[in-house]
Design an enzyme around this catalytic site. Structure first.
Site, short mmCIF file in Angstrom:
data_model
loop_
_atom_site.label_atom_id
_atom_site.label_comp_id
_atom_site.label_asym_id
_atom_site.label_seq_id
_atom_site.Cartn_x
_atom_site.Cartn_y
_atom_site.Cartn_z
N ASP A 51 0.85 -1.19 0.00
CA ASP A 51 0.00 0.00 0.00
C ASP A 51 0.88 1.25 0.00
OD1 ASP A 51 -2.07 1.77 0.16
OD2 ASP A 51 -2.79 1.14 2.14
N ASP A 141 -3.50 2.49 -5.73
CA ASP A 141 -2.29 2.56 -4.90
C ASP A 141 -2.11 1.36 -3.98
OD1 ASP A 141 -4.43 3.12 -3.28
OD2 ASP A 141 -3.48 4.80 -2.25
N GLU A 142 -2.81 0.26 -4.20
CA GLU A 142 -2.61 -0.89 -3.32
C GLU A 142 -2.97 -2.18 -4.05
OE1 GLU A 142 -5.33 -1.46 0.00
OE2 GLU A 142 -6.65 0.10 -0.83
#
Length: 453
Positions: A51, A141-142
């Protein structure tokens, strides 16, 4: 040391170690393989949750060195992201820019730059896929990574996680936190606890010791309303929930919610990742600020979003069957409206017409409550191998395509031309006139005399 590129076939866990080959499925004429990771079921902590830390704000600090170490927020009227320096002073999302500045007088607010975020995300996911083919993206983003099949050739899961963090820092220039655990749920909780810029492993024999002391808000899927209800009964930690029988949890939260949370606190959540599943939606949103906003400005912002998502739709060789309008109001409550199309389409004009209709239908509540964010999502995605045009019983206007049916204007060439300009000159090369800010206008070079048509 560079990450090792591997090709790995998941196994069924039998002692014979015979490879389990998932059968291909036919999706609208396109053969698609969906791999289900099952290595984690052997009991090893081999699922990574990677993350990026305060992604938007970290990108701003990376690209502007003078912002590093300072409280930074991305957004304007509404805060979309905040650096950890700002978070420590109480800035959070979604929060109005005015409130954020009152909590943090030295706050530096920068506008979002979504093309830069997309490029950074692409580079990070390239690193993930160089590490293992088993990557399940969760958001921009993860992602989850299954590295259970790599322990004999590429190091332990913790060593692989450390290498991922190093590669992201060296190649993309961003901090990233990784949690390592037996299940995706525990890996995600571990990464949240380890933030920022950390690495944390939860060994299988230490799951209860790690999870049970945590506040219930740390549990993935426990929102503000659920946490408030549980706290009203004196339940404050995961261990408090683990002490309750399943039927009590069901009585508190209902069937699905109670059973899910009971499984969560007892480590009974799924160990599988699904890789290669079809994308279910394409969406975009835009923060508008506290307002008030004129209806024309909101409509223009919505059209800009439709332009963006319709281009991504066609780029993915997909058509959409449903348009969803998402709204957020001044009190941070949300609402959504949806419209199912008669036929799947990739036409910007038809998608914009559906989204605009939904916005007009919601005009009353927008005017009464004030709008701070507008978004659009396209769902019900299908391959674009065959597009069934709509038929109309109206008279055929001049300039329309008989192949599409009477009264239905053929915009496919227009869409192709707009997509081509964007690919050649960049996404910002062409924009709607309604999105130009007052006073900016546009200009073209003057031709010398005699060079005109």
């Amino acid at each position: 040391m560079a990450a090792t590129r591997v090709t790995w076939t998941p196994y069924d866990g039998a002692l014979t170690s015979r490879p389990r080959r998932p059968a291909p499925r036919d999706v609208g004429g396109v053969c698609e393989r969906v791999f289900v990771s099952t290595i984690a079921s052997t009991g090893r902590a081999s699922i990574l949750h990677a993350d990026l830390d305060s992604f938007y704000a970290s990108v701003a600090q990376r690209d502007s060195p003078w912002l590093r170490g300072r409280p930074v927020a991305v957004g304007g009227g509404v805060i979309l992201a905040a650096s950890y320096e700002a978070k420590r002073r109480g800035v959070s999302t979604p929060m109005s820019g005015r409130k954020a500045r009152s909590l943090c007088p030295g706050l530096i607010v920068v506008p979002p730059d979504f093309p830069v975020y997309t490029e950074a995300s692409r580079k990070v996911f390239d690193i993930f896929r160089r590490t293992t083919p088993l990557v399940q993206g969760i958001s921009i983003d993860e992602a989850f990574l299954d590295v259970g099949g790599l322990h004999r050739i590429d190091g332990s899961p913790v060593e692989i996680a450390a290498r991922v963090r190093r590669l992201v820092a060296e190649e993309v220039g961003l901090p990233i936190t990784v949690g390592v655990a037996r299940t995706p749920f525990l890996a995600k909780v571990a990464s949240q606890v380890a933030k920022p810029d950390g690495l944390l492993e939860v060994p299988p024999d230490g799951e209860d010791a790690f999870l049970h002391p945590l506040p219930i808000e740390r549990l993935w899927g426990v929102g503000e309303a659920t946490a408030s209800r549980l706290r009203s009964f004196g339940l404050t930690t995961a261990g408090d929930l683990a002490a309750l029988p399943e039927h009590v949890m069901v009585g508190l939260l209902g069937g699905a919610g109670g059973r899910h949370l009971h499984a969560v606190v007892h480590g009974l959540t799924s160990t599988e990742l699904t890789i290669g599943a079809r994308r279910s939606s394409i969406g975009a949103q835009r923060a508008l600020g506290p307002g008030p906003h004129e209806s024309e400005a909101v409509h223009a912002a919505l059209l800009g979003l439709v332009d963006r998502v319709s281009h991504r739709l066609r780029e993915s060789n997909k058509l959409a069957t449903c348009v969803i309008l998402r709204l957020r109001f001044g009190d941070y409550t949300k609402a959504s409206r949806s419209h199912t199309l008669a036929q799947a389409t990739g036409s910007t004009v038809r998608l914009a017409d559906a989204a605009g209709t939904l916005l007009r239908q919601a005009s009353g509540v927008v005017a009464a409550r004030g709008i701070t964010l507008v978004g659009v999502a396209l769902t019900g995605l299908v391959p674009d191998a065959v597009e069934q045009p709509e038929l109309s019983f109206e008279d055929l206007p001049v300039g329309t395509s008989p192949a599409l049916g009477a009264g239905v204007r053929d915009t496919r060439l227009l869409d192709a031309a707009v997509d081509g300009l964007g690919e050649r000159f960049g996404s910002g090369a062409l924009t709607r006139g309604s999105l130009l800010r007052s006073g900016e206008g546009f200009s073209a070079p003057l031709l010398p005399e005699g060079d005109g048509p």
